[in-house]
Write an enzyme that holds these catalytic residues in place. Sequence first.
Site, PDB file in Angstrom:
ATOM      1  N   HIS A  44       1.792   6.966   0.259  1.00  0.00           N
ATOM      2  CA  HIS A  44       1.038   6.216   0.854  1.00  0.00           C
ATOM      3  C   HIS A  44      -0.282   5.925   0.607  1.00  0.00           C
ATOM      4  O   HIS A  44      -1.363   6.712   0.865  1.00  0.00           O
ATOM      5  CB  HIS A  44       1.218   6.478   2.517  1.00  0.00           C
ATOM      6  N   HIS A  47       0.818  -1.041   0.029  1.00  0.00           N
ATOM      7  CA  HIS A  47      -0.033   0.046   0.109  1.00  0.00           C
ATOM      8  C   HIS A  47       1.022   1.157   0.080  1.00  0.00           C
ATOM      9  O   HIS A  47       0.336   2.427  -0.096  1.00  0.00           O
ATOM     10  CB  HIS A  47      -0.921   0.117   1.326  1.00  0.00           C
TER      11      HIS A  47
END
Length: 165
Positions: free
Chosen positions: A84, A68
Amino acid sequence: MFGWKKKKTATAIQVKAPLSGKAVPLSEVPDEAFAAGHMGKGIAIEPSEGRLIAPFDGTVAHVIKTKHAVMLEDPATGLQYLFHIGINTVGLKGEGYTSHVNVGDSVKAGQTLIEFDIEAIKAAGYPTVTPIIVTNADELSASVEGHTGNVTAGTDPVLSITLNS
């Protein structure tokens, strides 16, 4: 000899959007660590499509195990960037994410780094807003300015950074 000093000139760089969507100030990210700038200076993008691209030619410094998030280093400046995707999305354990890069890879601007399923992330109850953080800005830059509004990946600048001279 006479103590003359060359005038130092600051170098300014523009970082293009790694995602298409709406750029928002970090203060709007629903996570205190990002919103308060504890992770570093930057901006966030609410993505409109599930594809994170390299905004510049660089090197993959880190890929989070759950896919992620990724860190890229710009070899020209030494600046490192954290991308992120989503907030608290580590809880998805990689579900909905496909990484196309590994640590140490050289990437070209526009290359896909990570693909992700926006609807699956939202269905799991996580925000998809994606912070873009200059992790070592305090060491190497005099200022980091974010540009908000609708952005297209690889086209529109989202950060203006003035490097220390």
